[in-house]
Design a protein around this motif. Sequence first.
Motif, short mmCIF file in Angstrom:
data_model
loop_
_atom_site.label_atom_id
_atom_site.label_comp_id
_atom_site.label_asym_id
_atom_site.label_seq_id
_atom_site.Cartn_x
_atom_site.Cartn_y
_atom_site.Cartn_z
N LEU A 290 32.19 39.90 39.93
CA LEU A 290 32.83 41.00 39.20
C LEU A 290 34.34 40.99 39.39
N SER A 291 35.05 41.30 38.31
CA SER A 291 36.50 41.45 38.39
C SER A 291 36.93 42.62 37.53
N TYR A 292 37.87 43.39 38.06
CA TYR A 292 38.42 44.54 37.33
C TYR A 292 39.88 44.30 36.95
N VAL A 293 40.32 43.06 37.01
CA VAL A 293 41.74 42.76 36.77
C VAL A 293 42.03 42.57 35.29
N GLN A 294 41.09 42.06 34.54
CA GLN A 294 41.28 41.86 33.10
C GLN A 294 40.35 42.80 32.34
N MET A 336 40.10 41.41 45.17
CA MET A 336 40.14 41.65 43.73
C MET A 336 40.34 43.13 43.44
N TYR A 337 39.64 43.99 44.18
CA TYR A 337 39.74 45.43 43.97
C TYR A 337 41.18 45.90 44.16
N GLN A 338 41.82 45.41 45.21
CA GLN A 338 43.20 45.79 45.47
C GLN A 338 44.15 45.22 44.41
N GLN A 339 43.82 44.07 43.86
CA GLN A 339 44.63 43.52 42.79
C GLN A 339 44.59 44.43 41.58
N ALA A 340 43.40 44.95 41.26
CA ALA A 340 43.27 45.89 40.15
C ALA A 340 44.02 47.19 40.44
N VAL A 341 43.92 47.67 41.68
CA VAL A 341 44.63 48.89 42.07
C VAL A 341 46.13 48.72 41.90
N GLN A 342 46.66 47.58 42.33
CA GLN A 342 48.10 47.34 42.21
C GLN A 342 48.54 47.28 40.75
N LYS A 343 47.68 46.73 39.91
CA LYS A 343 48.00 46.66 38.49
C LYS A 343 48.03 48.06 37.87
N ILE A 344 47.06 48.89 38.25
CA ILE A 344 47.02 50.27 37.77
C ILE A 344 48.26 51.03 38.24
N LYS A 345 48.58 50.90 39.51
CA LYS A 345 49.72 51.63 40.07
C LYS A 345 51.04 51.18 39.45
N TYR A 346 51.14 49.90 39.16
CA TYR A 346 52.35 49.41 38.50
C TYR A 346 52.50 50.05 37.12
N PHE A 407 50.21 48.55 25.84
CA PHE A 407 49.15 48.53 24.82
C PHE A 407 48.78 47.10 24.42
N SER A 408 49.48 46.13 24.92
CA SER A 408 49.30 44.74 24.45
C SER A 408 48.11 44.07 25.13
N GLN A 409 47.55 43.08 24.44
CA GLN A 409 46.48 42.27 25.01
C GLN A 409 47.00 41.45 26.18
N GLU A 410 48.28 41.08 26.12
CA GLU A 410 48.87 40.31 27.21
C GLU A 410 48.75 41.08 28.53
N TRP A 411 48.98 42.39 28.48
CA TRP A 411 48.88 43.19 29.70
C TRP A 411 47.41 43.36 30.13
N SER A 412 46.53 43.62 29.19
CA SER A 412 45.13 43.83 29.55
C SER A 412 44.52 42.60 30.19
N GLN A 413 45.02 41.41 29.83
CA GLN A 413 44.46 40.16 30.35
C GLN A 413 45.33 39.54 31.46
N TYR A 414 46.38 40.22 31.84
CA TYR A 414 47.33 39.67 32.80
C TYR A 414 46.72 39.64 34.21
N THR A 415 46.87 38.54 34.92
CA THR A 415 46.30 38.39 36.25
C THR A 415 47.35 38.09 37.34
N GLY A 416 48.60 38.02 36.95
CA GLY A 416 49.65 37.70 37.92
C GLY A 416 50.13 38.93 38.67
N GLU A 417 51.22 38.72 39.41
CA GLU A 417 51.86 39.84 40.10
C GLU A 417 52.38 40.83 39.08
N PRO A 418 52.00 42.11 39.17
CA PRO A 418 52.44 43.08 38.16
C PRO A 418 53.95 43.11 37.96
N GLU A 419 54.71 42.96 39.05
CA GLU A 419 56.17 43.02 38.96
C GLU A 419 56.75 41.88 38.13
#
Length: 422
Positions: A290-294, A336-346, A407-419
């Motif tokens: 499972l992944s919540y990043v994309q 992975m969970y923390q990666q998703a959290v960081q993306k949300i917080k960003y 709102f872009s697909q690029e963001w929804s599918q992004y897996t890198g460092e949010p910054e």
Amino acid sequence: MLKRLWLILGPVFCALLLVAALLFFYPINYSHHFENEKRSAVTLTAENFKNRTQKAKALTDEDHRFVPFFGSSEWLRFDSLHPAVLAEKYNRSYRPYFLGQRGAASLNQYFGMQQILPQLENKTAVYVVSPQWFTKKGYDASAFQQYFNSDQLTSFLKQQNGDVAAQYAAKRLLQLYPNVAMKDNVKKLAEKESLTSFDQSFIRFMARINQREDAFFSTFVAANNENYENLVLPKLKNLPSKFSYPALEKVGVEEAQKHTSSNDLGIENKFYQNRLKKALKRLKGSQKKLSYVQSPEYNDLQLALDQFAKSKTNVIFVIPPVNAKWMEYTGLSQEMYQQAVQKIKYQLTTQGFTNIADFSQDGGKPYFMQDTIHMGWLGWLAFDKVVDPFVSNPQPAPSYQMNDRFFSQEWSQYTGEPEEFK
């Protein structure tokens, strides 16, 4: 032939016209009754979640302050330290009004907001955003449709100005509800076409009908008292008469020990016995992939943020954890969970939503979780320590800086460092 058709269909046609006329002129009366509003606030049924009248009544009560608590199924996890119980026991200056259902996420919340925009304007709100909403395929269409209705649709159409948010919301609506009513109008928004004057008049007409239909039928459906009577009031006797976090923690520990005695996962006994015990072998290691990043949910979250910004609503966001023992048992990756959290917080912080209660790493604390994914007992106490001061002392919303790239697909599918997302 025409005469015969009229004799058959004429009465039906006239009856429909009469019903439409009655609804069109049906008065909307938001009279207030505090006891009914308290019950409505914890009703937590699908009907109460998706309809307008009961929540609008409570949120417009000038003598009693109800605050919207947006989320999903966590509000249904009642114990002695649940926010509704604490607010009732200690007669706080506000009452949470819970807006959430199992399977509901940001898209349903956004369309529900369209029904209560005046009640969100310059107000305070709580928003639980769970990383587990952010699945790769995104929202389940059947879950979305279950919590969507005609009043939400016309409220949305009536208030849109054709911006990026409206276009995205219309596209998502067509994806998840291809046969939605007034599809042509939704399609025009999705394709950034202007609505004609006839379109706008028809939308206003249907919005009036839908709002009054909601108000009409709400008079026949009394607020569901079951949760208030059975899940809130009986728990008041368990709490100390004088508010004290140490005393409340003692209550939480004692109650949690009693109610998690059947297993070593820290899961409430009934939940474990009824929903997990027979499936344990099958679920071992089941979440390794499972992944919540994309997920398109990142874009859906942006819709809710965009509405809060437009309404100048000051919001505190709560990010819950997963039961750490359950995470280990099923193989769900903490990294992975923390990666998703960081993306949300960003996504939140870069747009000015800086009020965040991040509990995502607390799933291993004793008695913090009630089941596999929902907080309870000491989790609710930690929630209260952050949320209550925020809600009790309302402040104006900060100046939000919205970024349509979320709102872009690029963001929804992004897996890198949010910054590094540019």
